[in-house]
Motif scaffolding. Structure first.
Motif, short mmCIF file in Angstrom:
data_model
loop_
_atom_site.label_atom_id
_atom_site.label_comp_id
_atom_site.label_asym_id
_atom_site.label_seq_id
_atom_site.Cartn_x
_atom_site.Cartn_y
_atom_site.Cartn_z
N GLU A 49 107.21 -4.08 24.12
CA GLU A 49 106.02 -4.94 24.09
C GLU A 49 106.36 -6.24 24.81
N LEU A 50 105.52 -6.64 25.75
CA LEU A 50 105.69 -7.89 26.47
C LEU A 50 104.92 -8.98 25.73
N GLN A 51 105.55 -10.15 25.56
CA GLN A 51 104.90 -11.28 24.91
C GLN A 51 105.13 -12.53 25.75
N TRP A 52 104.12 -13.37 25.83
CA TRP A 52 104.21 -14.61 26.59
C TRP A 52 103.45 -15.71 25.85
N GLY A 53 103.72 -16.96 26.21
CA GLY A 53 103.02 -18.07 25.59
C GLY A 53 101.60 -18.17 26.12
N GLY A 54 100.74 -18.80 25.33
CA GLY A 54 99.35 -18.93 25.75
C GLY A 54 98.40 -18.66 24.60
N ASP A 55 97.13 -18.85 24.88
CA ASP A 55 96.08 -18.67 23.88
C ASP A 55 95.89 -17.18 23.60
N PRO A 56 96.06 -16.74 22.35
CA PRO A 56 95.90 -15.31 22.03
C PRO A 56 94.47 -14.81 22.15
N HIS A 57 93.53 -15.70 22.38
CA HIS A 57 92.12 -15.30 22.51
C HIS A 57 91.64 -15.34 23.96
#
Length: 229
Positions: A49-57
């Motif tokens: 699973e790739l995850q990055w910073g930022g608004d989840p919406h």
């Protein structure tokens, strides 16, 4: 002072708010660094699973290329997702692969060439998930034995003969393929007859064994067949 029609229209748009900064400014291209997997790491998960910073919406563009060590592209993806995480659709089906990733917003100019031009972000190394125990392949009499991986569901045995030509070159010929579901293989009578007929020549006979764990194939292990066990 007279004012042209063009100036009059422009002034009217400003007064009505149509020429505000928000109406004319174009959203800036933004790229996002992965939080996991981290850059330069080696992982065993074949479906990370790739995850990055930022608004989840918010929506993000995700470009991914899974590349084999020799440079061939195994999978290429260009998709838009809502949220700041995304998982590969299926496990990678090879032992070793490099993954290139671009996560962005408002970067419509990015192409597949931009993705492939950059170096790998992380490496998937899954060899341990389907590995024959080192040096476990052995011959006893007319039977080959080996220690199987825990998740193996099939084994491929291949027999090769290597012959040296008068000019010093070597040629390799595959004699046969055999599928097994247990960690042992009895030499067929046809192979034993060929071995007996070729003992006096310069040919070398070799058997290799690979394990299959679902879609994953192990590295092969080899054992010579010429010498009497």
């Amino acid at each position: 002072m007279k004012m042209s029609l063009k100036c009059t229209l422009w002034l009217g748009m400003i007064l009505n708010g149509a020429c505000s900064t928000g109406a004319w400014a174009q959203a800036a291209c933004e790229r996002y660094e992965l939080l996991t997997p981290q850059r330069g790491t080696q992982i065993a998960d074949r479906q990370p699973e790739l995850q990055w910073g930022g608004d989840p919406h918010t929506s993000y563009r995700v470009q991914v290329a899974v590349v084999l060590p020799e440079g061939r592209v195994l999978e290429s993806i260009d998709t838009v997702v809502i949220g700041n995480r995304w998982r590969l659709g299926a496990p990678v089906s090879v032992l070793t692969s490099a993954v290139k990733v671009i996560v962005s917003r408002n970067c419509s100019s990015y192409s597949v060439q931009d993705l492939h031009a950059q170096g790998p972000l992380f490496v998937i190394q899954a060899a341990e998930q389907c590995a024959l125990t080192p040096r476990s392949l052995r011959r006893q009499g007319d039977t080959l034995y080996w220690m199987a991986p825990a998740h193996a569901d099939k084994f491929l045995i291949q027999v090769f003969v290597v012959t040296q030509t008068p000019d010093g070159a070597a040629t390799t010929r595959r004699i046969g393929d055999y599928d097994m579901t247990v960690a042992a293989w009895n030499l067929p009578a046809s192979i034993k007859a060929l071995l007996d007929s070729g003992r006096s020549t310069d040919s070398s006979w070799v058997a290799t064994v690979q394990a299959r764990c679902g879609t994953l194939w192990s590295h092969p292990q080899a054992v010579p067949l010429n010498a009497n066990p």
